[in-house]
Design an enzyme around this catalytic site. Structure first.
Site, PDB file in Angstrom:
ATOM      1  N   ASP A 138      -3.347 -18.168  21.720  1.00 34.25           N
ATOM      2  CA  ASP A 138      -3.931 -17.334  20.669  1.00 34.25           C
ATOM      3  C   ASP A 138      -3.705 -15.856  20.987  1.00 34.25           C
ATOM      4  O   ASP A 138      -4.145 -15.369  22.029  1.00 34.25           O
ATOM      5  CB  ASP A 138      -5.426 -17.633  20.527  1.00 34.25           C
ATOM      6  CG  ASP A 138      -5.978 -17.121  19.208  1.00 34.25           C
ATOM      7  OD1 ASP A 138      -5.175 -16.860  18.282  1.00 34.25           O
ATOM      8  OD2 ASP A 138      -7.207 -16.985  19.097  1.00 34.25           O
ATOM      9  N   ASP A 244     -10.092 -19.957  14.212  1.00 36.49           N
ATOM     10  CA  ASP A 244     -10.441 -20.011  15.632  1.00 36.49           C
ATOM     11  C   ASP A 244     -11.958 -19.889  15.751  1.00 36.49           C
ATOM     12  O   ASP A 244     -12.502 -18.806  15.975  1.00 36.49           O
ATOM     13  CB  ASP A 244      -9.720 -18.858  16.355  1.00 36.49           C
ATOM     14  CG  ASP A 244     -10.103 -18.776  17.819  1.00 36.49           C
ATOM     15  OD1 ASP A 244     -10.524 -19.797  18.381  1.00 36.49           O
ATOM     16  OD2 ASP A 244      -9.971 -17.671  18.390  1.00 36.49           O
ATOM     17  N   TYR A 255     -16.779 -14.384  29.388  1.00 37.64           N
ATOM     18  CA  TYR A 255     -15.388 -13.937  29.223  1.00 37.64           C
ATOM     19  C   TYR A 255     -14.873 -13.038  30.334  1.00 37.64           C
ATOM     20  O   TYR A 255     -13.658 -12.870  30.467  1.00 37.64           O
ATOM     21  CB  TYR A 255     -15.179 -13.276  27.854  1.00 37.64           C
ATOM     22  CG  TYR A 255     -15.488 -11.806  27.773  1.00 37.64           C
ATOM     23  CD1 TYR A 255     -16.801 -11.359  27.700  1.00 37.64           C
ATOM     24  CD2 TYR A 255     -14.466 -10.868  27.756  1.00 37.64           C
ATOM     25  CE1 TYR A 255     -17.084 -10.009  27.614  1.00 37.64           C
ATOM     26  CE2 TYR A 255     -14.735  -9.515  27.676  1.00 37.64           C
ATOM     27  CZ  TYR A 255     -16.051  -9.085  27.608  1.00 37.64           C
ATOM     28  OH  TYR A 255     -16.325  -7.751  27.525  1.00 37.64           O
ATOM     29  N   GLU A 384     -17.697  -8.944  12.961  1.00 38.72           N
ATOM     30  CA  GLU A 384     -17.403  -7.645  12.349  1.00 38.72           C
ATOM     31  C   GLU A 384     -18.255  -7.415  11.102  1.00 38.72           C
ATOM     32  O   GLU A 384     -18.830  -6.346  10.917  1.00 38.72           O
ATOM     33  CB  GLU A 384     -15.921  -7.576  11.961  1.00 38.72           C
ATOM     34  CG  GLU A 384     -15.000  -7.520  13.157  1.00 38.72           C
ATOM     35  CD  GLU A 384     -13.615  -8.032  12.805  1.00 38.72           C
ATOM     36  OE1 GLU A 384     -12.809  -7.230  12.334  1.00 38.72           O
ATOM     37  OE2 GLU A 384     -13.346  -9.230  12.992  1.00 38.72           O
TER      38      GLU A 384
END
Ligand code: CA
Length: 439
Positions: A138, A244, A255, A384
């Site tokens: 990705d 995704d 992460y 967002e």
């Protein structure tokens, strides 16, 4: 340089009447490939071509219709349900088959009496993944997404310095890629709740989508032999819609330092019809860099890329909550954007991926990264659109969302439109959230 031919003629019509409807995603100029069987049957999968609201069954079409020389060899693996020999074929062979299918499905075709018997209504087809996907990567080519998300974490320095030099990506998980319409279970995972000092394990509370396209690799390259821009341009087969699904709370905690892991690997949904590189030819645009931005390094640059590296694909996200379904309300639009705003082209993704020697294989899938538009309200994710969950989105029926709730159905759509060309579409990528499993 243009590869336009008779298959792109905007005036071309099909003897399959539904393909001529103005809003159809699948006119005779499109001819996307997918794998299917008749709903409720246990027949082996075969490859089909979408035409109007029908599927041309290539197993039947090969058996029951005469084809010109060379075409039968190209159809043989498709009839057996194997798309990869065509995906890995040279662009010239792919164009040859497209030309033959176009002639066969066009008005006035003398093959029509045979092929009429080889149509299956799409409503009666059960779609499957178009091929076994060996590897999935990705990318992060949506600069407006990268900037907007970066701002949430680093208001003064949203875009990291490598972004404009290197096509950023992570290696994803191919095993959890599913075909639309897909229902998937909300993931459980480890998160650090706000204000807590220790993590907990439980259902994801910030479940999100990402509006992306997926690129299927065509020919590929041998280990240690980077493909370079010229080969990269030849060696992508086609494009699907890709969602995704992302668990933001799991992502935030896990992460650093190695990037996304379980936040991204519980489900990825793709649309069933691969719109080929050839079908997208009329919608290509010059690849440009804004003044002041660095030009791509030589290994990511080519004349073809500069002339036609971008593709004008209009994208749309819609949401239908369970309440909306119960009330008989249509899905509500969340945002629109366009793939032409991507910072890196398809060929650049492939050339970069293989530049260190990594071998790309036929049927591998590359996600483009979230495609957000430049304006507020054009975000390709709820992260967002809700400013990181701080500003709930108001839906037309009065409901609100910061992140996805159980029962929500998220729909991605895309199409290409030009004055000189017939509009083509991608169908839908549809996914529904099921409640998390206990424990
Ligand atoms: Ca992504």
């Amino acid at each position: 340089m243009s590869m336009l031919d008779h298959t792109h003629d905007a005036a071309l019509r099909s003897w399959v009447e539904s393909a001529n409807a103005l809003g159809s995603d699948f006119p005779v100029q499109n001819l996307p490939f997918g794998a299917f069987r008749r709903k409720g049957s246990d027949e082996p999968l075969r490859i089909g071509v979408a035409i109007g609201d029908q599927v041309l069954d290539l197993q039947l079409a090969r058996a029951q219709c005469p084809w010109g020389s060379g075409i039968d060899e190209l159809l043989a693996p498709l009839a057996e349900g194997d798309l990869k020999p065509l995906m890995g074929a040279t662009p010239a062979l792919r164009r040859t088959l497209r030309g033959a299918l176009s002639l066969a499905l066009a008005e006035g075709s003398d093959q029509a009496p045979f092929l009429e018997l080889c149509l299956v209504p799409q409503a009666r087809a059960e779609m499957a993944l178009p091929c076994a996907i060996g590897d999935y990567t990705d990318f992060f080519t949506g600069i407006h997404h990268a900037t907007a998300v970066g701002k949430l974490f680093r208001p003064d320095n949203p875009l990291l310095p490598n972004y404009k030099w290197v096509p950023i990506a992570y290696h994803g998980r191919a095993s959890s890629i599913g075909i639309s319409p897909q229902a998937f279970v909300r993931p459980n995972g480890q998160t650090l709740p706000a204000g807590a000092t220790e993590p907990k394990f439980g259902p994801c509370q910030r479940l999100d989508y990402e509006l992306e396209l997926g690129v299927f690799v065509g020919g590929g390259n041998a280990l240690g032999r980077p493909m370079g821009m010229e080969q990269a341009e030849d060696d992508w087969f086609g494009i699907v819609l890709l969602n995704d699904w992302s668990a933001r709370d799991i992502q935030t905690w896990e992460y650093q330092p190695l990037g996304p892991f379980l936040a991204k690997n519980f489900a990825t949904t793709i649309s069933p019809w691969i719109v080929t590189r050839e079908a997208l030819e009329p919608f290509r645009m010059p690849f440009t860099r804004a003044a002041g931005d660095p030009q791509p390094l030589p290994y990511l640059d080519s004349a073809v890329n500069r002339e036609s590296g971008q593709i004008d694909i209009a994208l749309q996200v819609l949401l239908q909550t369970k309440t909306m379904r119960d009330q008989g309300l249509a899905p509500a639009e969340l945002s629109r954007s366009n793939f032409r705003d991507a910072y890196w082209s398809v060929a650049q993704m492939l050339a970069h991926h293989s530049s260190g020697g990594c071998n790309m294989r036929t049927g591998d899938l590359l996600g483009t990264g979230t495609q957000s538009g430049p304006e507020p309200g054009q975000g390709g994710s709820l992260l967002e659109l809700s400013s990181g969950g701080k500003q709930p989105l108001k839906l037309p029926n009065g409901e609100t969302r910061t992140f996805l709730q159980d029962g929500d159905c998220l729909i991605l759509r895309a199409h290409c439109e030009r004055a000189s060309a017939r509009r083509i579409g991608f169908g839908e990528c549809r996914g529904t959230v099921l409640p998390a499993r206990a424990g």
